[in-house]
Design a protein around this motif. Structure first.
Motif, PDB file in Angstrom:
ATOM      1  N   GLY A 123      -2.466   5.772   4.776  1.00 26.93           N
ATOM      2  CA  GLY A 123      -2.731   4.902   3.682  1.00 26.93           C
ATOM      3  C   GLY A 123      -1.340   4.533   3.013  1.00 26.93           C
ATOM      4  O   GLY A 123      -0.493   5.288   2.555  1.00 26.93           O
ATOM      5  N   LEU A 124      -1.114   3.126   2.950  1.00 28.60           N
ATOM      6  CA  LEU A 124       0.100   2.597   2.447  1.00 28.60           C
ATOM      7  C   LEU A 124      -0.213   2.150   1.149  1.00 28.60           C
ATOM      8  O   LEU A 124      -0.901   1.118   0.957  1.00 28.60           O
ATOM      9  CB  LEU A 124       0.481   1.379   3.306  1.00 28.60           C
ATOM     10  CG  LEU A 124       1.895   0.932   2.866  1.00 28.60           C
ATOM     11  CD1 LEU A 124       3.129   1.984   3.070  1.00 28.60           C
ATOM     12  CD2 LEU A 124       2.257  -0.158   4.034  1.00 28.60           C
ATOM     13  N   GLY A 151       3.543  -6.463  -5.296  1.00 27.25           N
ATOM     14  CA  GLY A 151       4.799  -7.017  -5.232  1.00 27.25           C
ATOM     15  C   GLY A 151       5.668  -5.957  -5.020  1.00 27.25           C
ATOM     16  O   GLY A 151       6.924  -6.083  -5.075  1.00 27.25           O
ATOM     17  N   ALA A 152       5.198  -4.722  -4.434  1.00 31.12           N
ATOM     18  CA  ALA A 152       5.964  -3.409  -4.053  1.00 31.12           C
ATOM     19  C   ALA A 152       6.815  -3.547  -2.744  1.00 31.12           C
ATOM     20  O   ALA A 152       7.791  -3.032  -2.395  1.00 31.12           O
ATOM     21  CB  ALA A 152       5.330  -2.265  -4.021  1.00 31.12           C
ATOM     22  N   GLY A 153       6.412  -4.559  -1.759  1.00 28.72           N
ATOM     23  CA  GLY A 153       6.915  -4.677  -0.709  1.00 28.72           C
ATOM     24  C   GLY A 153       6.108  -4.381   0.629  1.00 28.72           C
ATOM     25  O   GLY A 153       6.553  -4.138   1.727  1.00 28.72           O
ATOM     26  N   LYS A 154       4.575  -4.073   0.428  1.00 25.88           N
ATOM     27  CA  LYS A 154       4.045  -3.495   1.343  1.00 25.88           C
ATOM     28  C   LYS A 154       3.791  -4.511   2.455  1.00 25.88           C
ATOM     29  O   LYS A 154       3.797  -4.328   3.587  1.00 25.88           O
ATOM     30  CB  LYS A 154       2.661  -3.081   0.690  1.00 25.88           C
ATOM     31  CG  LYS A 154       2.610  -1.929  -0.382  1.00 25.88           C
ATOM     32  CD  LYS A 154       1.238  -1.404  -0.669  1.00 25.88           C
ATOM     33  CE  LYS A 154       0.434  -2.673  -1.271  1.00 25.88           C
ATOM     34  NZ  LYS A 154       0.821  -3.136  -2.267  1.00 25.88           N
ATOM     35  N   ASP A 164      -4.175  -4.933   6.541  1.00 26.30           N
ATOM     36  CA  ASP A 164      -3.535  -5.297   5.374  1.00 26.30           C
ATOM     37  C   ASP A 164      -4.678  -5.359   4.342  1.00 26.30           C
ATOM     38  O   ASP A 164      -5.383  -6.675   4.398  1.00 26.30           O
ATOM     39  CB  ASP A 164      -2.511  -6.492   5.428  1.00 26.30           C
ATOM     40  CG  ASP A 164      -1.838  -6.726   3.917  1.00 26.30           C
ATOM     41  OD1 ASP A 164      -1.741  -5.997   3.124  1.00 26.30           O
ATOM     42  OD2 ASP A 164      -1.093  -7.732   3.887  1.00 26.30           O
ATOM     43  N   GLU A 165      -5.110  -4.580   3.403  1.00 31.07           N
ATOM     44  CA  GLU A 165      -6.110  -4.617   2.486  1.00 31.07           C
ATOM     45  C   GLU A 165      -7.234  -5.379   3.134  1.00 31.07           C
ATOM     46  O   GLU A 165      -8.008  -6.045   2.761  1.00 31.07           O
ATOM     47  CB  GLU A 165      -5.650  -5.639   1.186  1.00 31.07           C
ATOM     48  CG  GLU A 165      -4.562  -4.973   0.586  1.00 31.07           C
ATOM     49  CD  GLU A 165      -4.341  -5.790  -0.622  1.00 31.07           C
ATOM     50  OE1 GLU A 165      -5.042  -6.190  -1.188  1.00 31.07           O
ATOM     51  OE2 GLU A 165      -3.351  -5.268  -1.364  1.00 31.07           O
ATOM     52  N   PRO A 166      -7.988  -4.395   4.166  1.00 27.88           N
ATOM     53  CA  PRO A 166      -9.026  -4.909   4.799  1.00 27.88           C
ATOM     54  C   PRO A 166     -10.411  -4.980   4.138  1.00 27.88           C
ATOM     55  O   PRO A 166     -11.249  -5.903   4.518  1.00 27.88           O
ATOM     56  CB  PRO A 166      -9.239  -4.037   5.933  1.00 27.88           C
ATOM     57  CG  PRO A 166      -8.649  -2.701   5.414  1.00 27.88           C
ATOM     58  CD  PRO A 166      -7.588  -3.152   4.553  1.00 27.88           C
ATOM     59  N   THR A 167     -10.708  -4.299   2.957  1.00 27.63           N
ATOM     60  CA  THR A 167     -11.875  -4.185   2.093  1.00 27.63           C
ATOM     61  C   THR A 167     -12.002  -4.804   0.952  1.00 27.63           C
ATOM     62  O   THR A 167     -12.870  -5.195   0.118  1.00 27.63           O
ATOM     63  CB  THR A 167     -12.186  -2.685   2.035  1.00 27.63           C
ATOM     64  OG1 THR A 167     -10.996  -2.043   1.051  1.00 27.63           O
ATOM     65  CG2 THR A 167     -12.268  -1.955   3.415  1.00 27.63           C
ATOM     66  N   THR A 168     -10.833  -5.620   0.774  1.00 22.77           N
ATOM     67  CA  THR A 168     -10.620  -6.234  -0.559  1.00 22.77           C
ATOM     68  C   THR A 168     -11.743  -7.708  -0.738  1.00 22.77           C
ATOM     69  O   THR A 168     -11.713  -8.650   0.270  1.00 22.77           O
ATOM     70  CB  THR A 168      -9.133  -7.208  -0.623  1.00 22.77           C
ATOM     71  OG1 THR A 168      -8.269  -5.998  -0.876  1.00 22.77           O
ATOM     72  CG2 THR A 168      -9.327  -7.953  -2.151  1.00 22.77           C
ATOM     73  N   GLU A 170       8.967  -0.780  -5.575  1.00 25.39           N
ATOM     74  CA  GLU A 170      10.199  -1.837  -5.644  1.00 25.39           C
ATOM     75  C   GLU A 170      11.022  -1.792  -4.440  1.00 25.39           C
ATOM     76  O   GLU A 170      12.245  -1.740  -4.398  1.00 25.39           O
ATOM     77  CB  GLU A 170      11.089  -1.227  -6.896  1.00 25.39           C
ATOM     78  CG  GLU A 170      10.450  -1.441  -8.387  1.00 25.39           C
ATOM     79  CD  GLU A 170      10.993  -0.935  -9.336  1.00 25.39           C
ATOM     80  OE1 GLU A 170      12.116  -0.358  -9.146  1.00 25.39           O
ATOM     81  OE2 GLU A 170      10.835  -1.587 -10.590  1.00 25.39           O
ATOM     82  N   GLY A 171      10.341  -1.917  -3.233  1.00 20.23           N
ATOM     83  CA  GLY A 171      11.133  -2.090  -2.111  1.00 20.23           C
ATOM     84  C   GLY A 171      11.274  -0.538  -1.313  1.00 20.23           C
ATOM     85  O   GLY A 171      12.214  -0.420  -0.437  1.00 20.23           O
ATOM     86  N   LEU A 172      11.182   0.610  -2.012  1.00 19.21           N
ATOM     87  CA  LEU A 172      11.564   1.752  -1.767  1.00 19.21           C
ATOM     88  C   LEU A 172      10.546   2.704  -1.298  1.00 19.21           C
ATOM     89  O   LEU A 172       9.473   2.877  -1.886  1.00 19.21           O
ATOM     90  CB  LEU A 172      12.540   2.326  -2.837  1.00 19.21           C
ATOM     91  CG  LEU A 172      13.860   1.615  -3.127  1.00 19.21           C
ATOM     92  CD1 LEU A 172      14.417   2.492  -4.191  1.00 19.21           C
ATOM     93  CD2 LEU A 172      14.873   1.701  -1.729  1.00 19.21           C
TER      94      LEU A 172
END
Length: 262
Positions: free
Chosen positions: A51-52, A57-60, A177-181, A227-229
């Protein structure tokens, strides 16, 4: 398995997006570039679901697009079962099933035609493609609408079609990428059951989500990006321990807060 090490990706800022030096800015932004992904690493083994997680906006999504070969990393490594994704993107695409929220269907084609088209792009022969599509229609409960044009499908029907299209070639790794949204309860349950079936077959699955109950239900491993980390990588049990809570929402917030103090 899939292994991601030290991914980085930055984007050149246009004149309109450059900031005044006196403004408070995102730590990822400098005078000329926005560093969307600064240092991201994780791995997912055979039969695992990763799970990611991360705020908007985090960079996922940028990270997942690099996994899919849609974006070229500025630095870092991605390996899928021994194949270097960066050096051999064409070979890697054969091994990846990728679902993106921004990828649309061809509206004038039926659900079946959309899926078959992508199967042919993957070089599947007629018999194999027929057997595979029939299997997916059954698994994803699609038989009632496979002959409808995509432009007339509901949100849930479109998402099932997108998922079938992404995995029609039986990929070695599936990235969602967010398959259940935006899906209703019944369609969400079908998608979750499909991920569980992939897991049972030994297929590594990476999926981003904002629904922590899905993480608890499906995942062996969790990776958090902020934040990209990468600010957490580990098992679900380690996620709860590090986040100091058995409640996943609270554990997630605690991990983000801890990173902000580093």
């Amino acid at each position: 398995m899939i292994e991601v090490v030290g991914l980085k990706k930055r984007f050149k800022l246009t004149k309109d997006h450059k900031i005044d030096k006196h403004e408070d800015i995102d730590p990822r932004q400098d005078s000329d570039y926005f560093n969307s992904v600064r240092d991201v690493s994780f791995h997912c083994e055979k039969g695992e679901v990763l799970g990611l997680l991360g705020p908007n906006g985090a960079g996922k999504t940028t990270t997942l697009r690099m996994l899919s070969t849609a974006l070229l990393p500025d630095n870092g490594k991605i390996h899928i079962n021994g194949v270097d994704v960066v050096k051999s993107p064409l070979l890697a695409r054969k091994k990846i099933g990728f679902l993106s929220g921004s990828t649309g269907l061809y509206g004038r084609l039926t659900a079946k035609e959309n899926i078959e088209y992508f199967g042919r792009l993957h070089g599947m022969n007629k018999k194999t493609l027929k057997n595979r599509t029939e299997e997916l229609f059954e698994i994803l409960d699609m038989n009632s609408f496979v002959h409808k044009r995509a432009e007339h499908l509901s949100t849930g029907m479109k998402q099932k079609t997108n998922i079938a299209r992404a995995v029609v070639h039986s990929p070695e790794v599936v990235v969602l990428d967010e398959p259940t949204t935006g899906l209703d309860i019944m369609t969400t349950q079908t998608v979750i059951k499909f991920i569980q079936d992939l897991k049972a077959q030994g297929t590594p699955v990476i999926f981003s989500t904002h629904h922590l109950d899905e993480i608890d239900l499906l995942c062996e491993r969790v990776s958090v990006i902020n934040e990209g980390l990468s600010c957490f990588n580990g098992t679900l049990a380690e996620f709860k321990e590090t986040g100091k809570s058995q409640v996943l929402n609270q554990a997630f917030l605690n991990i983000l807060q801890e990173q902000s103090h580093v």
